[in-house]
Scaffold this motif. Structure first.
Motif, PDB file in Angstrom:
ATOM      1  N   THR A 236      -0.673   2.174   7.273  1.00 50.62           N
ATOM      2  CA  THR A 236       0.323   1.451   6.466  1.00 50.62           C
ATOM      3  C   THR A 236       1.712   1.633   7.060  1.00 50.62           C
ATOM      4  OG1 THR A 236      -0.975   1.702   4.442  1.00 50.62           O
ATOM      5  CG2 THR A 236       1.358   1.232   4.158  1.00 50.62           C
TER       6      THR A 236
ATOM      7  N   PRO B  55       0.840  -1.199   0.000  1.00 48.96           N
ATOM      8  CA  PRO B  55       0.000   0.000   0.000  1.00 48.96           C
ATOM      9  C   PRO B  55       0.882   1.258   0.000  1.00 48.96           C
ATOM     10  CG  PRO B  55      -0.796  -1.596   1.619  1.00 48.96           C
ATOM     11  CD  PRO B  55       0.513  -2.119   1.101  1.00 48.96           C
ATOM     12  N   PHE B  56       0.505   2.213  -0.794  1.00 52.67           N
ATOM     13  CA  PHE B  56       1.240   3.483  -0.930  1.00 52.67           C
ATOM     14  C   PHE B  56       2.702   3.260  -1.361  1.00 52.67           C
ATOM     15  CE2 PHE B  56      -2.283   4.203   2.006  1.00 52.67           C
ATOM     16  CZ  PHE B  56      -2.914   5.279   1.393  1.00 52.67           C
TER      17      PHE B  56
ATOM     18  N   PRO C 131      -0.635  -0.139  -5.873  1.00 51.85           N
ATOM     19  CA  PRO C 131      -0.308   0.884  -6.872  1.00 51.85           C
ATOM     20  C   PRO C 131       0.406   0.344  -8.114  1.00 51.85           C
ATOM     21  CG  PRO C 131       1.163   1.046  -4.980  1.00 51.85           C
ATOM     22  CD  PRO C 131       0.136   0.010  -4.633  1.00 51.85           C
TER      23      PRO C 131
ATOM     24  N   LYS D 264      -2.961   5.606   5.017  1.00 48.62           N
ATOM     25  CA  LYS D 264      -1.509   5.770   4.869  1.00 48.62           C
ATOM     26  C   LYS D 264      -0.808   5.671   6.236  1.00 48.62           C
ATOM     27  CE  LYS D 264       2.105   8.573   2.868  1.00 48.62           C
ATOM     28  NZ  LYS D 264       2.480   9.843   2.266  1.00 48.62           N
TER      29      LYS D 264
ATOM     30  N   MET E  49      -7.952   8.416   2.960  1.00 47.63           N
ATOM     31  CA  MET E  49      -6.638   8.099   2.375  1.00 47.63           C
ATOM     32  C   MET E  49      -5.519   8.333   3.389  1.00 47.63           C
ATOM     33  SD  MET E  49      -6.907   6.937  -0.732  1.00 47.63           S
ATOM     34  CE  MET E  49      -5.737   7.362  -2.009  1.00 47.63           C
TER      35      MET E  49
ATOM     36  N   GLY F  36      -9.581   1.117  -6.102  1.00 46.87           N
ATOM     37  CA  GLY F  36      -9.939   0.932  -4.692  1.00 46.87           C
ATOM     38  C   GLY F  36     -10.968  -0.153  -4.465  1.00 46.87           C
TER      39      GLY F  36
ATOM     40  N   SER G 245      -9.870   5.326  -6.509  1.00 42.55           N
ATOM     41  CA  SER G 245      -8.689   5.720  -5.723  1.00 42.55           C
ATOM     42  C   SER G 245      -7.642   4.610  -5.696  1.00 42.55           C
ATOM     43  CB  SER G 245      -9.091   6.023  -4.276  1.00 42.55           C
ATOM     44  OG  SER G 245     -10.073   7.025  -4.255  1.00 42.55           O
TER      45      SER G 245
ATOM     46  N   TRP H  59      -4.559   3.067  -3.838  1.00 43.83           N
ATOM     47  CA  TRP H  59      -3.822   3.094  -2.566  1.00 43.83           C
ATOM     48  C   TRP H  59      -3.212   1.750  -2.198  1.00 43.83           C
ATOM     49  CZ3 TRP H  59      -4.768   0.416   2.085  1.00 43.83           C
ATOM     50  CH2 TRP H  59      -5.972  -0.310   2.143  1.00 43.83           C
ATOM     51  N   HIS H  60      -4.007   0.676  -2.336  1.00 42.68           N
ATOM     52  CA  HIS H  60      -3.559  -0.606  -1.772  1.00 42.68           C
ATOM     53  C   HIS H  60      -2.646  -1.398  -2.698  1.00 42.68           C
ATOM     54  CE1 HIS H  60      -6.766  -1.909  -4.318  1.00 42.68           C
ATOM     55  NE2 HIS H  60      -6.682  -3.144  -3.947  1.00 42.68           N
TER      56      HIS H  60
END
Ligand code: CA
Length: 367
Positions: free
Chosen positions: A324, A125-126, A251, A321, A317, A168, A246, A248-249
């Motif tokens: 994470t 993630p990220f 990328p 983060k 978000m 997402g 979105s 995020w998880h």
């Protein structure tokens, strides 16, 4: 003048005969080697974690098999089996490790129970995008670390495609705040699932084939899968109204080829090279395919199926983060290998983040 010309022509013809002679003897020598090698034929079974011929994910091993079969002129035949045909989707790693089959195609985050650091080789993630991830693997020390992790299991890993940035996911109700995540049952595997759990949701792990009915029956409230191209094929729009774009998880999720090391060692050097080159070609072309088809599929979802497209609020978000970062620190503290791989990964990500700020980030805003 004419004499001179005849003389030159004769010399040229002689030269041609000599050259042809050399060529012939060389060719027959080569032919000898080839026919000897031709007698040595290999048939490999490749098991996957995907439904047979599933768009994108499932086509990567099919493309690989086709290319290997063509490049090796039939000396190495790779036969691809979908999840459950020979072994269940979650048993690909064991089947390759034990030598039941010679190869597998899967995602490394499925093996977290055996190798805590394995998810770093599929998605964080990220974390890194596909381009950054491939740069780390091939030129930033990533491949060496990956090989070290799989070596005790007798498995040689190779990158096996990349889905690019994943969406997402699909939600039965809108997510307008962190509150909306509380008690939410979502199919989301790996580290991202743990992040979501820290944020109050209930992560569920299901294979691709199990998701649709679980979402439709209400056994789960939400699911992520890949992106429009794959999600359209699974028909999730029939079971949930809201689609979150979105990123995020996942990328830039890397897929993997798993090769039984003993089987690989038994191949002659040229076939080993063919396996590696074909895997690399598939790794690149899968990402290109996703980039091209995701956008077309998203249009179909929005225009034909009237899907409601959404983005997570910034608050959600930022919370994800933070969780994470905490999770990565915990994982690194709990496992020596995780710490080592994570250090390499996060150093590379940090330098890429700076580089991209100077280049692509502003370019995307200005073009
Ligand atoms: Ca996914």
């Amino acid at each position: 003048m004419i004499k001179k010309l005849i003389h030159s022509l004769t010399a040229l013809m002689l030269l041609s005969v000599v050259l042809a002679g050399c060529g012939e003897s060389k060719t027959s020598a080569e032919k000898g080697t080839q026919s000897q090698a031709k007698q040595e034929e290999f048939v490999w079974k490749l098991v996957t974690s995907w439904p047979k011929n599933f768009p994108g994910l499932g086509m990567a091993p099919e493309k690989f098999a086709k290319q290997v079969n063509a490049m090796s002129n039939g000396r190495l035949t790779v036969k691809v089996y979908g999840a459950g045909e020979l072994v269940p989707g979650f048993e690909v790693f064991d089947a390759v490790s034990q030598g039941t089959v010679q190869m597998g195609h899967s995602g490394s985050y499925y093996w977290k129970g055996k190798i805590p650091a394995s998810p770093i080789f599929s998605a964080i993630p990220f974390g890194m995008t596909a381009t950054e991830f491939n740069a780390w693997l091939h030129y930033g020390g990533g491949m060496e670390l990956w090989q070290e992790l799989y070596q005790p299991f007798g498995i040689k890993p190779l990158p096996g495609g990349n889905s690019g940035a994943q969406f997402g996911g699909w939600f039965k109700k809108e997510i307008n705040s962190v509150e909306d995540l509380q008690g939410l049952k979502m199919r989301i595997p790996g580290l991202a699932g743990e992040v979501l759990k820290s944020a109050g949701a209930i992560p569920v792990t299901l294979t691709g084939g199990e998701i649709f009915s679980a979402l439709q029956s209400g056994a789960i409230d939400a699911t992520e899968w890949v992106g429009p191209y794959n999600d359209l094929a699974f028909g999730f729009y029939q079971a949930a109204d809201y689609y979150y774009s979105s990123v995020w998880h996942e990328p830039g999720t890397g897929l993997e080829f798993l090769i039984n090391q003993k089987a690989f060692d038994q191949l002659p050097a040229d076939l080993q090279a063919i396996v590696e080159v074909a895997a690399n070609a598939v790794n690149e072309s899968t990402l290109a395919e996703y980039n091209a088809r995701n956008n077309a599929a998203l249009k179909t979802l929005l225009e034909e199926h009237k899907v409601q497209l959404r983005q997570f609020p910034t608050e959600v978000m930022q919370t994800l983060k933070q969780h994470t970062q905490t999770l990565m620190a915990e994982q690194a503290a709990a496992d020596k290998d995780f710490a080592r791989v994570w250090q390499s990964y996060s150093d590379f990500l940090a330098s890429m983040r700076e580089f991209n700020k100077l280049t692509l980030q502003s370019y995307y805003e200005n073009r």
